[in-house]
Design a protein around this motif. Structure first.
Motif, mmCIF file in Angstrom:
data_model
loop_
_atom_site.group_PDB
_atom_site.id
_atom_site.type_symbol
_atom_site.label_atom_id
_atom_site.label_comp_id
_atom_site.label_asym_id
_atom_site.label_seq_id
_atom_site.Cartn_x
_atom_site.Cartn_y
_atom_site.Cartn_z
ATOM 1 N N GLY A 235 0.789 -1.229 0.000
ATOM 2 C CA GLY A 235 0.000 0.000 0.000
ATOM 3 C C GLY A 235 0.817 1.273 0.000
ATOM 4 O O GLY A 235 2.042 1.272 -0.164
ATOM 5 N N LYS A 236 0.116 2.346 0.200
ATOM 6 C CA LYS A 236 0.676 3.691 0.149
ATOM 7 C C LYS A 236 1.818 3.895 1.154
ATOM 8 O O LYS A 236 2.758 4.629 0.894
ATOM 9 N N TYR A 237 1.733 3.234 2.310
ATOM 10 C CA TYR A 237 2.707 3.448 3.381
ATOM 11 C C TYR A 237 3.736 2.317 3.474
ATOM 12 O O TYR A 237 4.343 2.100 4.515
ATOM 13 N N LYS A 238 3.956 1.650 2.359
ATOM 14 C CA LYS A 238 4.915 0.545 2.291
ATOM 15 C C LYS A 238 6.267 0.974 2.859
ATOM 16 O O LYS A 238 6.742 2.084 2.585
ATOM 17 N N ASP A 239 6.854 0.099 3.654
ATOM 18 C CA ASP A 239 8.179 0.250 4.265
ATOM 19 C C ASP A 239 8.211 1.134 5.509
ATOM 20 O O ASP A 239 9.266 1.277 6.136
ATOM 21 N N VAL A 240 7.096 1.739 5.889
ATOM 22 C CA VAL A 240 7.058 2.477 7.148
ATOM 23 C C VAL A 240 7.035 1.451 8.278
ATOM 24 O O VAL A 240 6.328 0.440 8.216
ATOM 25 N N THR A 241 7.831 1.704 9.320
ATOM 26 C CA THR A 241 7.884 0.808 10.478
ATOM 27 C C THR A 241 7.537 1.594 11.730
ATOM 28 O O THR A 241 8.101 2.670 11.970
ATOM 29 N N VAL A 242 6.607 1.050 12.504
ATOM 30 C CA VAL A 242 6.178 1.689 13.750
ATOM 31 C C VAL A 242 6.240 0.689 14.894
ATOM 32 O O VAL A 242 6.264 -0.520 14.680
ATOM 33 N N VAL A 243 6.249 1.222 16.095
ATOM 34 C CA VAL A 243 6.114 0.418 17.306
ATOM 35 C C VAL A 243 4.867 0.922 18.014
ATOM 36 O O VAL A 243 4.729 2.125 18.274
ATOM 37 N N TYR A 244 3.947 0.013 18.257
ATOM 38 C CA TYR A 244 2.748 0.385 19.000
ATOM 39 C C TYR A 244 3.099 0.507 20.470
ATOM 40 O O TYR A 244 3.899 -0.261 21.001
ATOM 41 N N GLY A 245 2.455 1.468 21.127
ATOM 42 C CA GLY A 245 2.652 1.671 22.557
ATOM 43 C C GLY A 245 1.425 1.220 23.318
ATOM 44 O O GLY A 245 0.936 0.114 23.132
ATOM 45 N N LYS A 246 0.909 2.104 24.128
ATOM 46 C CA LYS A 246 -0.253 1.794 24.961
ATOM 47 C C LYS A 246 -1.484 1.579 24.073
ATOM 48 O O LYS A 246 -1.770 2.382 23.191
ATOM 49 N N VAL A 247 -2.195 0.485 24.333
ATOM 50 C CA VAL A 247 -3.407 0.160 23.586
ATOM 51 C C VAL A 247 -4.546 0.014 24.587
ATOM 52 O O VAL A 247 -4.387 -0.639 25.616
ATOM 53 N N SER A 248 -5.679 0.633 24.285
ATOM 54 C CA SER A 248 -6.849 0.510 25.158
ATOM 55 C C SER A 248 -8.108 0.581 24.314
ATOM 56 O O SER A 248 -8.076 0.944 23.146
ATOM 57 N N ILE A 249 -9.203 0.217 24.939
ATOM 58 C CA ILE A 249 -10.501 0.306 24.276
ATOM 59 C C ILE A 249 -11.363 1.268 25.067
ATOM 60 O O ILE A 249 -11.538 1.110 26.276
ATOM 61 N N LYS A 250 -11.874 2.274 24.390
ATOM 62 C CA LYS A 250 -12.770 3.247 25.005
ATOM 63 C C LYS A 250 -14.195 2.829 24.669
ATOM 64 O O LYS A 250 -14.561 2.727 23.501
ATOM 65 N N GLU A 251 -14.969 2.547 25.691
ATOM 66 C CA GLU A 251 -16.332 2.081 25.483
ATOM 67 C C GLU A 251 -17.327 3.239 25.552
ATOM 68 O O GLU A 251 -17.206 4.115 26.394
ATOM 69 N N ASP A 252 -18.282 3.211 24.656
ATOM 70 C CA ASP A 252 -19.407 4.142 24.688
ATOM 71 C C ASP A 252 -20.651 3.306 24.947
ATOM 72 O O ASP A 252 -21.210 2.692 24.039
ATOM 73 N N GLU A 253 -21.042 3.241 26.217
ATOM 74 C CA GLU A 253 -22.168 2.391 26.596
ATOM 75 C C GLU A 253 -23.478 2.843 25.958
ATOM 76 O O GLU A 253 -24.323 2.017 25.612
ATOM 77 N N ALA A 254 -23.641 4.127 25.778
ATOM 78 C CA ALA A 254 -24.880 4.638 25.179
ATOM 79 C C ALA A 254 -25.044 4.151 23.739
ATOM 80 O O ALA A 254 -26.142 3.809 23.313
ATOM 81 N N LEU A 255 -23.940 4.122 22.989
ATOM 82 C CA LEU A 255 -23.980 3.678 21.602
ATOM 83 C C LEU A 255 -23.646 2.193 21.462
ATOM 84 O O LEU A 255 -23.732 1.639 20.368
ATOM 85 N N ASP A 256 -23.233 1.568 22.555
ATOM 86 C CA ASP A 256 -22.869 0.157 22.573
ATOM 87 C C ASP A 256 -21.767 -0.164 21.565
ATOM 88 O O ASP A 256 -21.839 -1.110 20.794
ATOM 89 N N ILE A 257 -20.725 0.689 21.578
ATOM 90 C CA ILE A 257 -19.574 0.477 20.700
ATOM 91 C C ILE A 257 -18.281 0.709 21.486
ATOM 92 O O ILE A 257 -18.292 1.345 22.546
ATOM 93 N N GLY A 258 -17.210 0.193 20.960
ATOM 94 C CA GLY A 258 -15.896 0.429 21.528
ATOM 95 C C GLY A 258 -14.977 1.011 20.473
ATOM 96 O O GLY A 258 -15.098 0.704 19.288
ATOM 97 N N THR A 259 -14.067 1.861 20.896
ATOM 98 C CA THR A 259 -13.099 2.479 19.999
ATOM 99 C C THR A 259 -11.704 2.091 20.463
ATOM 100 O O THR A 259 -11.386 2.213 21.644
ATOM 101 N N LEU A 260 -10.898 1.607 19.530
ATOM 102 C CA LEU A 260 -9.528 1.243 19.831
ATOM 103 C C LEU A 260 -8.692 2.518 19.904
ATOM 104 O O LEU A 260 -8.691 3.324 18.974
#
Length: 113
Positions: free
Chosen positions: A27-52
């Protein structure tokens, strides 16, 4: 899952930390290398969805400017798609792990099995 597959990225050793880097292979970002850090899920109970939510650090911007990548919504969304794939695939294969794997940390580790 936005058409992400194992062939779209590879895990690479990161000489500066215990965390692997993720190198984009297609794809467009071929060869880019990243390190992921803190990962969490933010929940929206009213909409019954989670956001990474996650942080990341660019360890090789390839042909891009890492500061511009940081501000690029399309790139950030792509990283979210890749991370979602990695997490989902790992949990489906029962290889998922939450927390640090380094025994020298005080963070607990929990297996998905």
């Amino acid at each position: 899952m936005y058409n992400i597959s194992d062939s779209d990225f590879t895990l690479v050793e990161n000489p500066e930390s215990d965390f692997y880097g993720v190198k984009l292979l297609t794809g467009k970002y071929k060869d880019v290398t990243v390190v992921y850090g803190k990962v969490s899920i933010k929940e929206d109970e009213a909409l019954d969805i989670g956001t990474l939510e996650f942080t990341w650090t660019c360890i090789d911007p390839a042909e891009f400017n890492d500061k511009e990548l940081n501000k690029n919504e399309e790139f950030n969304n792509h990283l979210g798609d890749v991370l979602t794939y990695i997490i989902s695939d790992s949990l489906e294969k029962k290889k998922g792990q939450i927390g640090h794997i380094n025994a020298n940390t005080d963070t607990s580790t929990q297996s998905s099995t």
